[in-house]
Scaffold this motif. Structure first.
Motif, PDB file in Angstrom:
ATOM      1  N   TYR A  46     -10.047 -45.046 -11.767  1.00  0.00           N
ATOM      2  CA  TYR A  46     -10.747 -46.067 -12.555  1.00  0.00           C
ATOM      3  C   TYR A  46     -10.722 -47.398 -11.811  1.00  0.00           C
ATOM      4  CZ  TYR A  46      -9.880 -49.929 -15.971  1.00  0.00           C
ATOM      5  OH  TYR A  46      -9.820 -51.127 -16.644  1.00  0.00           O
ATOM      6  N   ALA A  47     -11.844 -48.119 -11.841  1.00  0.00           N
ATOM      7  CA  ALA A  47     -11.909 -49.461 -11.261  1.00  0.00           C
ATOM      8  C   ALA A  47     -12.727 -50.350 -12.184  1.00  0.00           C
ATOM      9  CB  ALA A  47     -12.535 -49.427  -9.871  1.00  0.00           C
ATOM     10  N   SER A  48     -12.274 -51.594 -12.340  1.00  0.00           N
ATOM     11  CA  SER A  48     -12.959 -52.508 -13.243  1.00  0.00           C
ATOM     12  C   SER A  48     -12.858 -53.925 -12.698  1.00  0.00           C
ATOM     13  CB  SER A  48     -12.336 -52.432 -14.643  1.00  0.00           C
ATOM     14  OG  SER A  48     -12.985 -53.308 -15.539  1.00  0.00           O
ATOM     15  N   LEU A  49     -13.945 -54.660 -12.730  1.00  0.00           N
ATOM     16  CA  LEU A  49     -13.913 -56.046 -12.286  1.00  0.00           C
ATOM     17  C   LEU A  49     -14.941 -56.860 -13.042  1.00  0.00           C
ATOM     18  CD1 LEU A  49     -15.750 -56.538  -8.896  1.00  0.00           C
ATOM     19  CD2 LEU A  49     -15.881 -54.419 -10.179  1.00  0.00           C
ATOM     20  N   ARG A  50     -14.628 -58.155 -13.158  1.00  0.00           N
ATOM     21  CA  ARG A  50     -15.542 -59.082 -13.811  1.00  0.00           C
ATOM     22  C   ARG A  50     -16.542 -59.586 -12.784  1.00  0.00           C
ATOM     23  NH1 ARG A  50     -15.334 -61.521 -18.527  1.00  0.00           N
ATOM     24  NH2 ARG A  50     -13.144 -61.017 -18.884  1.00  0.00           N
ATOM     25  N   LEU A  51     -17.819 -59.486 -13.120  1.00  0.00           N
ATOM     26  CA  LEU A  51     -18.878 -59.925 -12.209  1.00  0.00           C
ATOM     27  C   LEU A  51     -19.243 -61.371 -12.537  1.00  0.00           C
ATOM     28  CD1 LEU A  51     -21.126 -56.724 -12.238  1.00  0.00           C
ATOM     29  CD2 LEU A  51     -19.293 -57.320 -10.663  1.00  0.00           C
ATOM     30  N   GLY A  52     -18.269 -62.249 -12.349  1.00  0.00           N
ATOM     31  CA  GLY A  52     -18.467 -63.649 -12.689  1.00  0.00           C
ATOM     32  C   GLY A  52     -18.518 -64.531 -11.461  1.00  0.00           C
ATOM     33  N   SER A  53     -18.738 -65.799 -11.694  1.00  0.00           N
ATOM     34  CA  SER A  53     -18.721 -66.777 -10.618  1.00  0.00           C
ATOM     35  C   SER A  53     -18.340 -68.125 -11.213  1.00  0.00           C
ATOM     36  CB  SER A  53     -20.091 -66.866  -9.933  1.00  0.00           C
ATOM     37  OG  SER A  53     -21.074 -67.296 -10.858  1.00  0.00           O
ATOM     38  N   GLY A  54     -17.950 -69.026 -10.357  1.00  0.00           N
ATOM     39  CA  GLY A  54     -17.637 -70.362 -10.828  1.00  0.00           C
ATOM     40  C   GLY A  54     -16.173 -70.564 -11.124  1.00  0.00           C
ATOM     41  N   GLY A  93      -9.230 -42.897 -22.765  1.00  0.00           N
ATOM     42  CA  GLY A  93      -9.641 -43.289 -21.424  1.00  0.00           C
ATOM     43  C   GLY A  93     -10.580 -44.474 -21.447  1.00  0.00           C
ATOM     44  N   PRO A  94     -10.942 -44.953 -20.275  1.00  0.00           N
ATOM     45  CA  PRO A  94     -11.794 -46.142 -20.192  1.00  0.00           C
ATOM     46  C   PRO A  94     -13.238 -45.843 -20.551  1.00  0.00           C
ATOM     47  CG  PRO A  94     -11.376 -45.273 -18.009  1.00  0.00           C
ATOM     48  CD  PRO A  94     -10.540 -44.453 -18.957  1.00  0.00           C
ATOM     49  N   ARG A  95     -13.952 -46.879 -20.955  1.00  0.00           N
ATOM     50  CA  ARG A  95     -15.388 -46.771 -21.186  1.00  0.00           C
ATOM     51  C   ARG A  95     -16.094 -47.285 -19.935  1.00  0.00           C
ATOM     52  NH1 ARG A  95     -16.101 -49.104 -27.383  1.00  0.00           N
ATOM     53  NH2 ARG A  95     -14.836 -47.494 -28.419  1.00  0.00           N
ATOM     54  N   PHE A  96     -16.806 -46.394 -19.280  1.00  0.00           N
ATOM     55  CA  PHE A  96     -17.454 -46.759 -18.025  1.00  0.00           C
ATOM     56  C   PHE A  96     -18.803 -47.417 -18.283  1.00  0.00           C
ATOM     57  CE2 PHE A  96     -14.626 -43.217 -16.826  1.00  0.00           C
ATOM     58  CZ  PHE A  96     -13.879 -43.872 -15.860  1.00  0.00           C
ATOM     59  N   GLY A  97     -19.195 -48.293 -17.369  1.00  0.00           N
ATOM     60  CA  GLY A  97     -20.472 -48.980 -17.472  1.00  0.00           C
ATOM     61  C   GLY A  97     -20.290 -50.480 -17.425  1.00  0.00           C
ATOM     62  N   PHE A  98     -21.331 -51.208 -17.750  1.00  0.00           N
ATOM     63  CA  PHE A  98     -21.315 -52.664 -17.719  1.00  0.00           C
ATOM     64  C   PHE A  98     -21.309 -53.205 -19.137  1.00  0.00           C
ATOM     65  CE2 PHE A  98     -23.660 -56.757 -17.581  1.00  0.00           C
ATOM     66  CZ  PHE A  98     -22.736 -57.479 -16.825  1.00  0.00           C
ATOM     67  N   VAL A  99     -20.354 -54.091 -19.423  1.00  0.00           N
ATOM     68  CA  VAL A  99     -20.280 -54.744 -20.734  1.00  0.00           C
ATOM     69  C   VAL A  99     -20.766 -56.175 -20.549  1.00  0.00           C
ATOM     70  CG1 VAL A  99     -18.792 -55.410 -22.647  1.00  0.00           C
ATOM     71  CG2 VAL A  99     -18.342 -53.283 -21.398  1.00  0.00           C
ATOM     72  N   ALA A 100     -21.981 -56.444 -21.007  1.00  0.00           N
ATOM     73  CA  ALA A 100     -22.605 -57.742 -20.748  1.00  0.00           C
ATOM     74  C   ALA A 100     -21.821 -58.886 -21.375  1.00  0.00           C
ATOM     75  CB  ALA A 100     -24.040 -57.724 -21.273  1.00  0.00           C
ATOM     76  N   LYS A 101     -21.274 -58.673 -22.579  1.00  0.00           N
ATOM     77  CA  LYS A 101     -20.547 -59.733 -23.271  1.00  0.00           C
ATOM     78  C   LYS A 101     -19.356 -60.218 -22.459  1.00  0.00           C
ATOM     79  CE  LYS A 101     -18.300 -60.779 -27.690  1.00  0.00           C
ATOM     80  NZ  LYS A 101     -17.905 -60.241 -29.023  1.00  0.00           N
ATOM     81  N   GLU A 102     -18.696 -59.281 -21.764  1.00  0.00           N
ATOM     82  CA  GLU A 102     -17.526 -59.624 -20.949  1.00  0.00           C
ATOM     83  C   GLU A 102     -17.888 -59.843 -19.487  1.00  0.00           C
ATOM     84  OE1 GLU A 102     -14.643 -56.569 -21.428  1.00  0.00           O
ATOM     85  OE2 GLU A 102     -14.605 -56.716 -23.618  1.00  0.00           O
TER      86      GLU A 102
END
Length: 374
Positions: free
Chosen positions: A135-143, A338-347
């Motif tokens: 499993y891998a997870s990261l926030r696609l943020g900036s700033g 287990g984890p929920r895979f995919g993109f969570v727009a809110k987070e």
């Protein structure tokens, strides 16, 4: 002038993951840094590091088998320039490419003693939770945001904020003179709590009015088969943490709430003047633990949590919340499957299964090659 960094890697018989953690450091496109490995009773690791003989890597060997907190303490016995920025890296964690060069630019711009971030997450193939392997997870943020310490600490005392929302030494570059000041003021404070990384989040935030937090991840938090936190939560009987001293107001139990509370209560005891304005809400802790127990249900872990609730209530002269543990069939939907895979727009968070990504990439490359032929 570029920033000088010291990456500290405490390790105990985990050479298989340490090799990769160290590689992520030595592959950085930045020159002004050193790595100190705190090798705790691990002959094989020490021998490998001696053979590696890298000019950036120093080894602090302990032949005695030390508790994790005592192993951490050893870094404070070494001379570190006050303007060096220190970061602790788990031996199954890693720095992302460009992390030090990026941190250097931000530290020189903001002139802050603490640069903090939310870590990306990775579960090694041998993690005891089979559903999370690869499993891998990261926030696609900036700033960048300037985060005030007082609201964070106030929320933490009411169990409304986790240590991960503050400047833990596992997710922050911290000016060495600030670390040393806390260590001295609290009389070797890092050896008090069972989780010194959690403790550091509260101790550091109590020492500054604000800190700089990245909305992106310079490092990856790894969870492997020997991760202390995972074993405490999911293999409680075998966890080495259960033999560690814990704050007398609470007891060991398989919940991250206990690690947070132990660290915060110890920080309050070690640095009383910095926490005088806050009140720790034991009733909120009991309610949060009861919610955990109800979610987990009728399992060994759920029973352990209920016992902890009763004992913490007794120690603090409180009436614990009524806790009903749901039978397995009733609470099946609430269990962690287990984890929920995919993109969570809110987070702004992307979660993927790397074991599926690799064959997918191979297929895509094969199709691209086929198209180029025709």
């Amino acid at each position: 002038m570029s920033t000088n960094f010291l990456v500290v890697i405490p390790t105990r018989r985990r050479l298989a993951t340490l090799r990769w953690a160290l590689k992520t450091c030595l592959d950085q496109d930045y020159d002004n840094f050193q790595v100190a490995v705190l090798a705790n009773a691990c002959t094989e690791t020490t021998a490998w590091l001696r053979e590696l003989n890298h000019p950036r890597v120093s080894v602090m060997e302990s032949k005695a088998d030390l508790p994790m907190t005592d192993n951490w303490e050893r870094i404070f016995g070494t001379p570190i320039a006050p303007d060096t920025y220190v970061f602790f890296l788990g031996d199954d964690d890693g720095l992302l490419p460009g992390a030090l060069a990026c941190a250097d630019r931000l530290l020189r711009h903001y002139q802050t003693p603490i640069l903090n971030w939310e870590k990306a997450e990775y579960a090694w193939p041998d993690i005891i939770l089979s559903a999370y392997r690869n499993y891998a997870s990261l926030r696609l943020g900036s700033g960048i945001e300037i985060r005030e310490s007082e609201p964070f600490l106030s929320a933490a005392h009411r169990l409304r904020a986790s240590y991960s929302e503050g400047p833990s030494i596992y997710s922050s570059f911290v000016r060495a003179e600030l670390l040393q000041q806390i260590h001295d003021d609290a009389d070797h404070c890092f050896s008090r709590p069972c989780s010194p990384d959690v403790f550091s989040s509260f101790a550091l935030s109590s020492s500054v009015d604000h800190f700089v937090r990245c909305r992106f991840s310079p490092s990856v938090n790894g969870a492997s088969g020997k991760s202390n936190g995972i074993s405490y939560m999911h293999d409680f009987a075998s966890s080495t943490f259960t033999s560690s001293p814990i704050h007398p107001a609470i007891v060991h139990a398989p919940s991250v709430l206990i690690a947070d509370s132990d660290a915060l209560l110890n920080a309050r005891d070690a640095l009383p003047n910095r926490f005088a304005k806050y009140h720790f809400d034991f009733a909120a802790l009991l309610t949060a633990l009861a919610d955990d127990a109800q979610r987990i249900g009728n399992s060994e872990r759920g029973v352990q949590l209920v016992a902890a609730i009763d004992e913490i209530a007794r120690r603090n002269s409180l009436a614990g919340p009524p806790t009903r543990i749901a039978p397995p069939a009733e609470n099946a939907a609430a269990r962690d499957n287990g984890p929920r895979f995919g993109f969570v727009a809110k987070e702004g968070r992307l979660t993927i299964d790397l074991s599926r990504l690799t064959p997918l990439m191979s297929t895509m490359r094969a199709r691209r090659s086929a198209c180029s032929i025709h």
